[in-house]
Design a protein around this motif. Structure first.
Motif, PDB file in Angstrom:
ATOM      1  N   ASP A 117       0.824  -1.207   0.000  1.00 17.96           N
ATOM      2  CA  ASP A 117       0.000   0.000   0.000  1.00 17.96           C
ATOM      3  C   ASP A 117       0.861   1.260   0.000  1.00 17.96           C
ATOM      4  OD1 ASP A 117      -2.201  -1.608   0.037  1.00 17.96           O
ATOM      5  OD2 ASP A 117      -3.173  -0.615   1.717  1.00 17.96           O
ATOM      6  N   ALA A 118       1.919   1.263   0.785  1.00 18.74           N
ATOM      7  CA  ALA A 118       2.804   2.429   0.833  1.00 18.74           C
ATOM      8  C   ALA A 118       3.434   2.690  -0.527  1.00 18.74           C
ATOM      9  CB  ALA A 118       3.881   2.212   1.887  1.00 18.74           C
ATOM     10  N   THR A 119       3.794   1.616  -1.228  1.00 22.30           N
ATOM     11  CA  THR A 119       4.383   1.766  -2.565  1.00 22.30           C
ATOM     12  C   THR A 119       3.372   2.317  -3.550  1.00 22.30           C
ATOM     13  OG1 THR A 119       5.873  -0.092  -2.119  1.00 22.30           O
ATOM     14  CG2 THR A 119       5.586   0.552  -4.407  1.00 22.30           C
ATOM     15  N   LEU A 120       2.142   1.769  -3.532  1.00 16.40           N
ATOM     16  CA  LEU A 120       1.110   2.228  -4.465  1.00 16.40           C
ATOM     17  C   LEU A 120       0.683   3.667  -4.167  1.00 16.40           C
ATOM     18  CD1 LEU A 120      -1.122  -0.987  -4.702  1.00 16.40           C
ATOM     19  CD2 LEU A 120       0.498  -0.115  -6.399  1.00 16.40           C
ATOM     20  N   LEU A 121       0.541   4.004  -2.890  1.00 17.24           N
ATOM     21  CA  LEU A 121       0.176   5.374  -2.532  1.00 17.24           C
ATOM     22  C   LEU A 121       1.255   6.355  -2.936  1.00 17.24           C
ATOM     23  CD1 LEU A 121      -1.418   4.756   0.993  1.00 17.24           C
ATOM     24  CD2 LEU A 121      -2.611   5.463  -1.089  1.00 17.24           C
ATOM     25  N   GLY A 122       2.510   5.918  -2.868  1.00 13.30           N
ATOM     26  CA  GLY A 122       3.611   6.774  -3.315  1.00 13.30           C
ATOM     27  C   GLY A 122       3.564   7.048  -4.806  1.00 13.30           C
ATOM     28  N   LEU A 123       2.891   6.162  -5.553  1.00 17.15           N
ATOM     29  CA  LEU A 123       2.726   6.339  -7.001  1.00 17.15           C
ATOM     30  C   LEU A 123       1.360   6.931  -7.342  1.00 17.15           C
ATOM     31  CD1 LEU A 123       4.220   2.901  -8.149  1.00 17.15           C
ATOM     32  CD2 LEU A 123       5.347   5.137  -8.206  1.00 17.15           C
ATOM     33  N   ASP A 124       0.662   7.468  -6.305  1.00 20.16           N
ATOM     34  CA  ASP A 124      -0.674   8.059  -6.470  1.00 20.16           C
ATOM     35  C   ASP A 124      -1.699   7.051  -6.987  1.00 20.16           C
ATOM     36  OD1 ASP A 124       0.089  10.559  -5.537  1.00 20.16           O
ATOM     37  OD2 ASP A 124       0.739  11.224  -7.525  1.00 20.16           O
ATOM     38  N   ILE A 125      -1.569   5.803  -6.592  1.00 21.18           N
ATOM     39  CA  ILE A 125      -2.517   4.745  -6.943  1.00 21.18           C
ATOM     40  C   ILE A 125      -3.238   4.322  -5.667  1.00 21.18           C
ATOM     41  CG2 ILE A 125      -2.807   2.415  -7.860  1.00 21.18           C
ATOM     42  CD1 ILE A 125      -0.252   2.833  -9.468  1.00 21.18           C
TER      43      ILE A 125
END
Length: 290
Positions: free
Chosen positions: A132-140
Motif C-alpha cells: 500500500d505504501a508503494t502504491l500510494l507513493g505512485l498516487d494509486i
C-alpha cells in the motif's frame, strides 16, 4: 506364499500399531462423537444419531464455507500448478546455474507457513503495509487487500501459492529429469514444434507426477488453516472461512465437539471423493496416451 514369508507379516505390526494410535483411533473416535450432542467440558453425551449431520446440511454457513473452500483450494492449487510447471520447465531448459535458481525459488517453501503469512500480512496491511505504501507513493489507490471479501480471497490464494509453488516446481522438475530424450529428439526430427512436444510427449510423461502433486496439494488446501487464520481469521465476516476454519469455530469457540466431529467426517468424505475423481480422470488420460 512361501512358508517363511508368512512370518514377515509380523514386521508390519509396529507400523500398523503406530498407524492405529495416531490415525485410526482418532478417526474412529471422531466418527463416534459425531453421533452425540456433546459439548467440551460437559459430562453429558446425548445420542442423537444423524442429528449433527442433518443440522449441518441445513445450515447456510456450511455451504458457504464449502464453496469458499472450493474456490480457495482449486484457485491456489491451479495457480501453483501452472506457475510451478512453468518454472520447472524453465529450470529444465537452463544450460547453467540451474541449481542456484532452484535453491532461490525453493526458499519460500522453507519458511514456516505461519511466519510466511505474518510476512505477507505485513506487506498487505491496509495503508501502512509495504504494498500500500508503494502504491500510494505512485498516487494509486490500493484496494483493501484483507478487508474486502473478494480481495481477501485473492490474497489468501496468492499467499498459499507463494508458499507452496516451490514444492510443485521441485517435484515436476525431478520428474522432468527422467524424461526420455530420444522421444523428444524423434519428435523434433519429425518436425514437431515446442507446443506439440509439450502436449504430446512431456505432459503425458509427467501424468504420474502431476497426479501425486495435485493430490497432495489438494489435501493440504482443504485443510487450509494456518495462513487464513493469520491473514484474515476467516474474515471479513465469513468471506474466507473454509471448512477447516468452520470446524475450528465449532470445536474450539462454540465447544460443540459433536457437531465439529460430524463436520470433520463430512470433510473427509468430500475430499476423498474429489481426489478419487481427479485421480481417475488423470489416470484415464495417462492410459489413453499410452
Amino acid at each position: 506364499m512361501v512358508r517363511w514369508q508368512r512370518g514377515l507379516w509380523w514386521f508390519l505390526l509396529p507400523s500398523f500399531g503406530l498407524l492405529t494410535v495416531v490415525l485410526l483411533w482418532p478417526l474412529g473416535y471422531a466418527i463416534y462423537l459425531s453421533f452425540f450432542d456433546y459439548y467440551l467440558g460437559s459430562s453429558e453425551r446425548t445420542f442423537i444419531g444423524l442429528g449433527n449431520y442433518i443440522e449441518l446440511f441445513t445450515e447456510a454457513r456450511l455451504w458457504q464455507s464449502f464453496w469458499t473452500t472450493i474456490i480457495i483450494a482449486f484457485g491456489s492449487v491451479g495457480l501453483q500448478f501452472v506457475v510451478g510447471f512453468a518454472l520447472a520447465l524453465g529450470i529444465y531448459k537452463l544450460k547453467f546455474s540451474a541449481r542456484l535458481f532452484t535453491m532461490l525459488l525453493f526458499l519460500p517453501h522453507i519458511v514456516t507457513p505461519v511466519v510466511a503469512a505474518l510476512f505477507i500480512k505485513w506487506i498487505l496491511v491496509s495503508n501502512f503495509g509495504l504494498l500500500d505504501a508503494t502504491l500510494l507513493g505512485l498516487d494509486i489507490t490500493p484496494p483493501d487487500w484483507l478487508g474486502d471479501p473478494i480481495w481477501a480471497k485473492i490474497s489468501v490464494i496468492l499467499a498459499d501459492a507463494w508458499i507452496f509453488t516451490p514444492l510443485i516446481m521441485m517435484v515436476l522438475y525431478a520428474a522432468l529429469q527422467t524424461l526420455d530424450q530420444s522421444l523428444v529428439g524423434a519428435a523434433q526430427i519429425d518436425g514437431a514444434n515446442a507446443w506439440q512436444i509439450l502436449r504430446h510427449i512431456i505432459i503425458p510423461a509427467l501424468i504420474p507426477a502431476i497426479i501425486f502433486t495435485v493430490s497432495v496439494r489438494l489435501m493440504d488446501a482443504f485443510r487450509f488453516f494456518d495462513t487464513i487464520y493469520v491473514l484474515t481469521g476467516g474474515g471479513p465476516g465469513t468471506a474466507t472461512e473454509t471448512i477447516t476454519m468452520y470446524t475450528y469455530q465449532l470445536g474450539f469457540r462454540m465447544l460443540d465437539i459433536g457437531k465439529a466431529s460430524a463436520l470433520g467426517v463430512i470433510t473427509l468424505v468430500v475430499v476423498a471423493i474429489i481426489l478419487l475423481t481427479i485421480n481417475k480422470v488423470l489416470t484415464r488420460i495417462y492410459r489413453r496416451g499410452d
